[in-house]
Design a protein around this motif. Structure first.
Motif, PDB file in Angstrom:
ATOM      1  N   MET A  77       0.825  -1.211   0.000  1.00 48.39           N
ATOM      2  CA  MET A  77       0.000   0.000   0.000  1.00 48.39           C
ATOM      3  C   MET A  77       0.861   1.265   0.000  1.00 48.39           C
ATOM      4  O   MET A  77       0.400   2.320  -0.442  1.00 48.39           O
ATOM      5  CB  MET A  77      -0.926   0.003   1.223  1.00 48.39           C
ATOM      6  CG  MET A  77      -2.013  -1.048   1.193  1.00 48.39           C
ATOM      7  SD  MET A  77      -2.953  -1.075   2.748  1.00 48.39           S
ATOM      8  CE  MET A  77      -4.196  -2.330   2.396  1.00 48.39           C
ATOM      9  N   ARG A  80     -12.725   2.743  -2.891  1.00 47.20           N
ATOM     10  CA  ARG A  80     -12.630   4.049  -3.539  1.00 47.20           C
ATOM     11  C   ARG A  80     -11.192   4.305  -4.036  1.00 47.20           C
ATOM     12  O   ARG A  80     -10.987   4.952  -5.064  1.00 47.20           O
ATOM     13  CB  ARG A  80     -13.072   5.160  -2.588  1.00 47.20           C
ATOM     14  CG  ARG A  80     -14.534   5.108  -2.172  1.00 47.20           C
ATOM     15  CD  ARG A  80     -15.495   4.884  -3.342  1.00 47.20           C
ATOM     16  NE  ARG A  80     -15.514   5.940  -4.318  1.00 47.20           N
ATOM     17  CZ  ARG A  80     -16.460   6.875  -4.415  1.00 47.20           C
ATOM     18  NH1 ARG A  80     -17.471   6.889  -3.561  1.00 47.20           N
ATOM     19  NH2 ARG A  80     -16.423   7.789  -5.370  1.00 47.20           N
ATOM     20  N   ILE A  81     -10.210   3.805  -3.286  1.00 49.52           N
ATOM     21  CA  ILE A  81      -8.829   3.925  -3.762  1.00 49.52           C
ATOM     22  C   ILE A  81      -8.653   3.087  -5.029  1.00 49.52           C
ATOM     23  O   ILE A  81      -8.017   3.520  -5.996  1.00 49.52           O
ATOM     24  CB  ILE A  81      -7.827   3.492  -2.677  1.00 49.52           C
ATOM     25  CG1 ILE A  81      -7.905   4.442  -1.478  1.00 49.52           C
ATOM     26  CG2 ILE A  81      -6.404   3.451  -3.235  1.00 49.52           C
ATOM     27  CD1 ILE A  81      -7.081   4.001  -0.279  1.00 49.52           C
ATOM     28  N   GLU A 134     -10.898   2.436  -7.161  1.00 43.49           N
ATOM     29  CA  GLU A 134     -11.573   3.179  -8.241  1.00 43.49           C
ATOM     30  C   GLU A 134     -10.665   4.279  -8.783  1.00 43.49           C
ATOM     31  O   GLU A 134     -10.625   4.531  -9.995  1.00 43.49           O
ATOM     32  CB  GLU A 134     -12.879   3.769  -7.726  1.00 43.49           C
ATOM     33  CG  GLU A 134     -13.677   4.482  -8.818  1.00 43.49           C
ATOM     34  CD  GLU A 134     -14.904   5.183  -8.252  1.00 43.49           C
ATOM     35  OE1 GLU A 134     -15.944   5.179  -8.918  1.00 43.49           O
ATOM     36  OE2 GLU A 134     -14.808   5.734  -7.137  1.00 43.49           O
ATOM     37  N   SER A 135      -9.922   4.945  -7.902  1.00 43.17           N
ATOM     38  CA  SER A 135      -9.012   6.002  -8.363  1.00 43.17           C
ATOM     39  C   SER A 135      -7.858   5.433  -9.181  1.00 43.17           C
ATOM     40  O   SER A 135      -7.285   6.122 -10.024  1.00 43.17           O
ATOM     41  CB  SER A 135      -8.461   6.779  -7.156  1.00 43.17           C
ATOM     42  OG  SER A 135      -7.518   5.998  -6.428  1.00 43.17           O
ATOM     43  N   CYS A 136      -7.523   4.148  -8.956  1.00 43.37           N
ATOM     44  CA  CYS A 136      -6.463   3.496  -9.733  1.00 43.37           C
ATOM     45  C   CYS A 136      -6.963   3.055 -11.095  1.00 43.37           C
ATOM     46  O   CYS A 136      -6.246   3.181 -12.096  1.00 43.37           O
ATOM     47  CB  CYS A 136      -5.926   2.270  -8.979  1.00 43.37           C
ATOM     48  SG  CYS A 136      -5.189   2.617  -7.378  1.00 43.37           S
ATOM     49  N   TRP A 187      -6.085  -3.151  -3.853  1.00 43.68           N
ATOM     50  CA  TRP A 187      -7.078  -2.500  -3.009  1.00 43.68           C
ATOM     51  C   TRP A 187      -8.406  -3.248  -2.991  1.00 43.68           C
ATOM     52  O   TRP A 187      -9.117  -3.232  -1.975  1.00 43.68           O
ATOM     53  CB  TRP A 187      -7.252  -1.045  -3.427  1.00 43.68           C
ATOM     54  CG  TRP A 187      -6.046  -0.231  -3.073  1.00 43.68           C
ATOM     55  CD1 TRP A 187      -5.033   0.166  -3.895  1.00 43.68           C
ATOM     56  CD2 TRP A 187      -5.692   0.232  -1.759  1.00 43.68           C
ATOM     57  NE1 TRP A 187      -4.074   0.853  -3.194  1.00 43.68           N
ATOM     58  CE2 TRP A 187      -4.447   0.915  -1.878  1.00 43.68           C
ATOM     59  CE3 TRP A 187      -6.302   0.144  -0.513  1.00 43.68           C
ATOM     60  CZ2 TRP A 187      -3.822   1.506  -0.788  1.00 43.68           C
ATOM     61  CZ3 TRP A 187      -5.664   0.738   0.580  1.00 43.68           C
ATOM     62  CH2 TRP A 187      -4.450   1.405   0.430  1.00 43.68           C
ATOM     63  N   GLN A 216     -13.372   2.476   1.893  1.00 42.53           N
ATOM     64  CA  GLN A 216     -12.264   3.356   1.534  1.00 42.53           C
ATOM     65  C   GLN A 216     -11.297   2.661   0.573  1.00 42.53           C
ATOM     66  O   GLN A 216     -10.792   3.277  -0.377  1.00 42.53           O
ATOM     67  CB  GLN A 216     -11.523   3.817   2.793  1.00 42.53           C
ATOM     68  CG  GLN A 216     -12.314   4.762   3.672  1.00 42.53           C
ATOM     69  CD  GLN A 216     -12.684   6.059   2.944  1.00 42.53           C
ATOM     70  OE1 GLN A 216     -11.947   6.537   2.077  1.00 42.53           O
ATOM     71  NE2 GLN A 216     -13.831   6.625   3.297  1.00 42.53           N
ATOM     72  N   ALA A 217     -11.044   1.367   0.805  1.00 40.68           N
ATOM     73  CA  ALA A 217     -10.160   0.612  -0.084  1.00 40.68           C
ATOM     74  C   ALA A 217     -10.732   0.548  -1.498  1.00 40.68           C
ATOM     75  O   ALA A 217     -10.000   0.679  -2.488  1.00 40.68           O
ATOM     76  CB  ALA A 217      -9.940  -0.799   0.468  1.00 40.68           C
ATOM     77  N   ARG A 226      -2.524  -2.381  -9.264  1.00 41.64           N
ATOM     78  CA  ARG A 226      -2.824  -1.475  -8.141  1.00 41.64           C
ATOM     79  C   ARG A 226      -4.267  -1.656  -7.693  1.00 41.64           C
ATOM     80  O   ARG A 226      -4.556  -1.733  -6.489  1.00 41.64           O
ATOM     81  CB  ARG A 226      -2.608  -0.016  -8.557  1.00 41.64           C
ATOM     82  CG  ARG A 226      -1.175   0.407  -8.695  1.00 41.64           C
ATOM     83  CD  ARG A 226      -1.000   1.920  -8.532  1.00 41.64           C
ATOM     84  NE  ARG A 226      -1.794   2.700  -9.474  1.00 41.64           N
ATOM     85  CZ  ARG A 226      -1.396   3.064 -10.678  1.00 41.64           C
ATOM     86  NH1 ARG A 226      -0.202   2.679 -11.130  1.00 41.64           N
ATOM     87  NH2 ARG A 226      -2.168   3.803 -11.455  1.00 41.64           N
TER      88      ARG A 226
END
Length: 426
Positions: free
Chosen positions: A346, A381-382, A384-386, A360, A378-379, A356
């Motif tokens: 992480m 959403r991270i 999703e950002s990847c 998550w 939260q994991a 990545r």
């Protein structure tokens, strides 16, 4: 502590529901395990309240034992209410159509999917695009589609694959067809398998896997053949034929392993990825010893090679080995071990977006197993950002829906909003 106690109590309740359903149907643990494609010990652990947070397994056992999903803490099936079979089928198709519409910003992906399936079907070679006049251009296009997969640009990938397959089939099947063209075609079919499995289209993934194997044999390249075996095993795992997948991988690895310090990086990457596929199959089969053996050998291979970039022919490295260790721990219900293994990753930059996102998503599964839904959200959403498109694949959407269903007190409104955004409200 209270959260942990609640999670343990819920696990015990779910285990008892599973046991009662099995006993009422007068079925043995071995019989149920066979139907699931797992070892008997998996069913025993579930009935004892261990591993009951793995939503993938719970959905499978709900189907096999005809248990309403809600009794296992899962999101209700969208077609559970109607009693008339015709009405059920209509509602099912309506829900699936709505889900597809929610994920597609334009109709292009649906058309591209249709084109991809058409080019995989048996019959005469499809019309070539004429975009490539030589093997060099085809080789570059094959690299491009691999890069699109690694960066999780599945919409563009689905658009690019049909034309490339048509052009490669024309070259590989012509009078001057080369072994390299067959190898490139096999590799492109392998990428098609991976994409179709992301789309949860196992039926057409079988078709693409068969074509990959045939072209790999024509190429005569052991590296391409090993990669085709790997995607074939991947489809077997998705269809719950985990023991067959393990045997296939083991047989192939036995012919390719050894002398790693004298092998080419491309050869090593193919063997390493095959070993990781074996670890996944063994962990889904509840076989800890075989999982450990595959991972140990993969670590040995990773001492000599590291392909860890989106433009690489294959993505194999110590990072990828660690990711599969996390996934295996989650499959065994060892959430604490999974998260302990995940924490160093992480804090590390992983160049490949698909990898990545995988980190998550697996972390989210582990948090969910511990009842830590806020951390799991939260994991996700991270992740999703990847790679936004990767989070919208069916397997992750199902995880989100089931996490939302477990939040009975609506303590996480953002999780429910996220679930609705994905088109899978609990």
């Amino acid at each position: 502590m209270a959260q942990m106690a609640d999670a343990q109590s819920e696990a015990g309740r779910i285990g008892e529901v599973i046991r009662q359903a099995r006993v009422l149907q007068r079925r043995s643990q071995k019989d149920v395990a066979t139907a699931l494609g797992y070892h008997q010990s998996k069913v025993s652990r579930l009935e004892n309240g261990r591993g009951t947070e793995d939503v993938r397994v719970l959905r499978e056992i709900a189907k096999v034992l005809d248990i309403p999903p809600q009794r296992l803490g899962l999101a209700a099936a969208p077609d559970a209410s109607p009693s008339d079979p015709g009405t059920e089928d209509m509602h099912r198709r309506t829900f699936l159509a709505a889900s597809v519409a929610a994920l597609a910003a334009t109709p292009t992906p649906t058309m591209a999917h249709h084109d991809l399936i058409q080019v995989l079907l048996p019959g005469p070679n499809p019309a070539a695009t004429g975009d490539s006049s030589g093997i060099d251009e085809l080789r570059e296009r094959a690299r491009t589609v691999r890069r699109l997969f690694c960066t999780c640009d599945y919409a563009k990938l689905e658009q690019a694959l049909p034309g490339l397959i048509a052009d490669l089939r024309q070259v590989a099947g012509g009078s001057s067809g080369s072994a390299e063209a067959s190898g490139l075609l096999a590799t492109t079919y392998q990428t098609s398998v991976s994409l179709l499995l992301k789309r949860a289209d196992q039926g057409n993934a079988w078709l693409a896997a068969g074509r990959a194997m045939a072209e790999a044999e024509r190429s005569g390249d052991p590296v391409v053949l090993a990669a085709s075996v790997r995607v074939h095993a991947h489809v077997l795992v998705r269809e719950k034929h985990t023991a067959q997948a393990v045997n296939m991988v083991r047989h192939t690895v036995d012919q390719l392993s050894g002398s790693y310090d004298r092998r080419s990086p491309r050869y090593l990457a193919a063997v390493g990825l095959l070993l990781l596929r074996g670890a996944t199959a063994a962990s889904r089969n509840g076989d800890r010893e075989t999982t450990r053996d595959f991972l140990t050998e993969a670590k040995e291979v990773a001492r000599y090679v590291a392909f860890d970039r989106p433009d690489a022919w294959a993505n194999f490295s110590p990072t990828n080995v660690a990711l599969h260790e996390i996934s295996a721990a989650v499959s065994f219900g060892d959430a604490g071990i999974a998260l302990q293994t995940a924490r160093p990753l992480m804090r590390r930059h992983i160049p490949v977006p698909e990898r990545r996102a995988a980190l998550w998503v697996e972390a989210a599964r582990a948090y969910s197993q511990q009842g830590r839904l806020a951390d799991g959200y939260q994991a996700l959403r991270i992740a999703e950002s990847c790679a936004a498109q990767d989070v919208r694949r069916p397997a992750v959407r199902e995880l989100v829906a089931d996490m939302a269903a477990r939040d009975r007190r609506l303590a996480l409104p953002e999780l429910h909003h996220f679930s609705r955004q994905l088109g899978v409200p609990a």
